[in-house]
Write a protein that holds these residues in place. Structure first.
Motif, mmCIF file in Angstrom:
data_model
loop_
_atom_site.group_PDB
_atom_site.id
_atom_site.type_symbol
_atom_site.label_atom_id
_atom_site.label_comp_id
_atom_site.label_asym_id
_atom_site.label_seq_id
_atom_site.Cartn_x
_atom_site.Cartn_y
_atom_site.Cartn_z
ATOM 1 N N VAL A 76 7.314 1.300 0.437
ATOM 2 C CA VAL A 76 7.489 2.566 -0.226
ATOM 3 C C VAL A 76 8.219 3.455 0.708
ATOM 4 O O VAL A 76 8.989 4.115 0.263
ATOM 5 C CB VAL A 76 5.980 3.101 -0.751
ATOM 6 N N GLY A 77 8.034 3.458 1.856
ATOM 7 C CA GLY A 77 8.942 4.273 3.018
ATOM 8 C C GLY A 77 10.198 3.566 3.062
ATOM 9 O O GLY A 77 10.362 2.287 3.032
ATOM 10 N N TYR A 78 11.058 4.431 3.102
ATOM 11 C CA TYR A 78 12.706 3.903 3.450
ATOM 12 C C TYR A 78 13.655 4.660 4.172
ATOM 13 O O TYR A 78 14.628 4.662 4.052
ATOM 14 C CB TYR A 78 13.276 3.932 1.856
ATOM 15 N N ASP A 79 12.744 5.243 5.520
ATOM 16 C CA ASP A 79 13.797 5.694 6.377
ATOM 17 C C ASP A 79 14.715 4.893 7.191
ATOM 18 O O ASP A 79 15.409 5.482 7.977
ATOM 19 C CB ASP A 79 12.549 6.609 7.007
ATOM 20 N N ASN A 80 14.524 3.680 7.027
ATOM 21 C CA ASN A 80 15.488 2.685 7.842
ATOM 22 C C ASN A 80 16.765 2.597 7.078
ATOM 23 O O ASN A 80 17.432 1.973 7.507
ATOM 24 C CB ASN A 80 14.628 1.244 7.684
ATOM 25 N N ILE A 81 16.914 3.167 5.669
ATOM 26 C CA ILE A 81 18.035 3.090 5.124
ATOM 27 C C ILE A 81 18.582 4.340 4.729
ATOM 28 O O ILE A 81 18.381 5.537 4.366
ATOM 29 C CB ILE A 81 17.647 2.329 3.510
ATOM 30 N N ASP A 82 19.821 4.275 5.081
ATOM 31 C CA ASP A 82 20.940 5.505 4.899
ATOM 32 C C ASP A 82 21.095 5.661 3.361
ATOM 33 O O ASP A 82 22.036 5.031 3.032
ATOM 34 C CB ASP A 82 21.939 5.471 5.982
ATOM 35 N N VAL A 83 20.263 6.404 2.622
ATOM 36 C CA VAL A 83 20.462 6.339 1.132
ATOM 37 C C VAL A 83 21.783 6.929 0.796
ATOM 38 O O VAL A 83 22.367 6.524 -0.034
ATOM 39 C CB VAL A 83 19.131 6.864 0.516
ATOM 40 N N HIS A 207 0.048 11.425 6.063
ATOM 41 C CA HIS A 207 0.456 11.102 4.922
ATOM 42 C C HIS A 207 1.935 11.228 4.292
ATOM 43 O O HIS A 207 1.832 11.403 3.017
ATOM 44 C CB HIS A 207 -0.480 10.745 3.802
ATOM 45 N N CYS A 208 2.804 11.784 5.085
ATOM 46 C CA CYS A 208 3.834 12.528 4.621
ATOM 47 C C CYS A 208 5.182 11.443 5.181
ATOM 48 O O CYS A 208 4.922 10.468 5.851
ATOM 49 C CB CYS A 208 4.452 13.877 5.577
ATOM 50 N N PRO A 209 6.173 11.486 4.246
ATOM 51 C CA PRO A 209 7.369 10.507 4.632
ATOM 52 C C PRO A 209 7.888 11.000 5.958
ATOM 53 O O PRO A 209 7.692 12.143 6.161
ATOM 54 C CB PRO A 209 8.267 10.563 3.404
ATOM 55 N N LEU A 210 8.573 10.157 6.710
ATOM 56 C CA LEU A 210 9.452 10.373 7.913
ATOM 57 C C LEU A 210 10.888 11.031 7.229
ATOM 58 O O LEU A 210 11.565 10.119 6.717
ATOM 59 C CB LEU A 210 9.859 9.368 8.561
ATOM 60 N N THR A 211 11.066 12.371 7.755
ATOM 61 C CA THR A 211 12.296 12.899 7.235
ATOM 62 C C THR A 211 12.803 13.633 8.623
ATOM 63 O O THR A 211 12.102 13.733 9.351
ATOM 64 C CB THR A 211 12.203 13.990 5.993
ATOM 65 N N THR A 212 14.072 14.465 8.587
ATOM 66 C CA THR A 212 14.148 15.194 9.597
ATOM 67 C C THR A 212 13.032 16.517 9.673
ATOM 68 O O THR A 212 13.098 16.687 10.945
ATOM 69 C CB THR A 212 15.705 15.732 9.542
ATOM 70 N N GLU A 213 12.631 16.780 8.731
ATOM 71 C CA GLU A 213 11.745 17.884 8.952
ATOM 72 C C GLU A 213 10.241 17.278 9.471
ATOM 73 O O GLU A 213 9.490 18.221 10.267
ATOM 74 C CB GLU A 213 11.294 18.478 7.619
ATOM 75 N N THR A 214 9.992 16.189 9.266
ATOM 76 C CA THR A 214 8.640 15.574 9.798
ATOM 77 C C THR A 214 8.776 14.820 11.233
ATOM 78 O O THR A 214 7.870 14.453 11.572
ATOM 79 C CB THR A 214 7.818 14.652 8.694
ATOM 80 N N ARG A 215 9.977 14.591 11.600
ATOM 81 C CA ARG A 215 10.156 13.938 12.951
ATOM 82 C C ARG A 215 9.642 14.810 13.839
ATOM 83 O O ARG A 215 9.621 16.017 13.940
ATOM 84 C CB ARG A 215 11.656 13.654 13.160
#
Ligand code: GLV
Length: 321
Positions: A76-83, A207-215
């Motif tokens: 479900v998480g896709y922080d490994n992909i440069d969307v 339970h948040c996604p990994l983004t620049t804000e949550t790093r």
């Protein structure tokens, strides 16, 4: 066959059958992820790729992949992909939401129970011969029932953790960009500021996604705002927590314990400071949030569905971009 796809790991047969009905499969048979240059070479000759969260997919990797129409992630998480890089190149991205929600919530709860009640420590110490008698004080932990649970990021998985918490009579606080009426009505969950959540929670579950804000959303400063008796649970993504600072906070007793399924680098190196924290203060797991046979099969089937739709130019059942 008209289409060719690269699949970066062995999958349940059900998923491979869906793919092989429409495309020739180039399957990476290794247990370890394919190296970056191998992925680049494989996708140069592919209409689509099915990848895992261990595969880094970015612009330079896709530069030689002129046929590539879809990147289908089995997670479900896709922080490994440069969307954005995929979108720019007209490559569709898909993921596998929904099917792993309950299984991951189960594991978050397993970590809540395991850390609070010293399950892993007690098992290990029994095997080490330390069970001499029933003792009033040995292996005493903290109650889960009736405690306050703070959920950071109330999406699908956070909601399911809150639902489980209701069965344990827990008070549920949450931090989220928007209010979650369902959780408020269904379980009396209360939206609070991060400061309040940190100050009041006995368990804080991410339970948040990994983004620049949550790093590195969690580090020394946040641990200091938590109760010294509090327990941190992370089944989301490792880099949401500053791992070095977590290790220090556990060593210093700034917080009581942590249950960790995800790490800043995976697999976590055995000399990582977090693994030097005594076992009475931490339970560590190898990123197994979605790891039930049924759920992993459903994820693979969903990812296969996205892949075959993408290579045929059809809308993805579960699109990211
Ligand atoms: C697993 O971590 C996932 O994002 O599905």
């Amino acid at each position: 066959m008209q289409y060719r796809v690269f699949v970066s790991r062995r999958l349940p047969q059900e998923a491979l059958d869906i793919i092989s009905a429409v495309a020739e499969i180039d399957l990476w048979e290794g247990d370890a992820p394919p190296p970056r240059d191998v992925i680049a070479e494989k996708i140069a000759a592919a209409d689509g790729m099915l990848c895992l969260l261990t595969d880094r997919i970015d612009g330079p990797l896709m530069d030689g992949a002129s046929r590539l129409k879809v990147v289908s992630q089995m997670a479900v998480g896709y922080d490994n992909i440069d969307v954005p890089a995929c979108t720019q190149r007209g490559v569709k991205v898909g993921n596998t939401p929904g099917v792993l929600t309950e299984t991951t919530a189960d594991l978050a709860f397993a970590l809540i129970l395991a850390t609070a009640r010293r399950v892993v420590q007690a098992d290990n110490e029994l095997r080490g011969g330390e069970w001499k008698t029933w003792s009033p004080l040995q292996w005493t932990g903290t109650d889960v029932h009736g405690a306050t649970l703070g959920i950071v990021g109330l999406g699908r998985i956070g909601y399911e953790v809150a639902r489980r918490a209701r069965g344990f009579d827990m008070k549920v606080l949450y931090c989220n960009r928007s209010a979650h009426e369902g959780a408020e009505n269904d379980f009396g969950a209360v939206k609070v500021s991060m400061e309040e959540l940190l100050a009041q929670s006995d368990f804080v579950s991410l339970h948040c996604p990994l983004t620049t804000e949550t790093r590195h959303l969690f580090g020394t400063e946040q641990f200091k705002q938590m109760k010294p008796s509090a327990i941190l649970i992370n089944t989301a993504r490792g880099p949401i927590v500053n791992q070095i600072e977590l290790a220090q906070a556990l060593q210093d007793g700034v917080i009581a314990a942590a249950g960790i399924d995800v790490f800043e680098a995976e697999p976590v190196p055995l000399n990582d400071p977090l693994l030097q924290v005594p076992a009475d203060r931490i339970v560590v797991l190898p990123h197994i949030g979605s790891a039930s046979v049924k759920t992993r099969t459903r994820m693979a089937v969903l990812a296969a569905g996205n892949l075959v739709a993408g290579i045929q130019g059809l809308p993805l059942p579960h699109p990211v971009n």
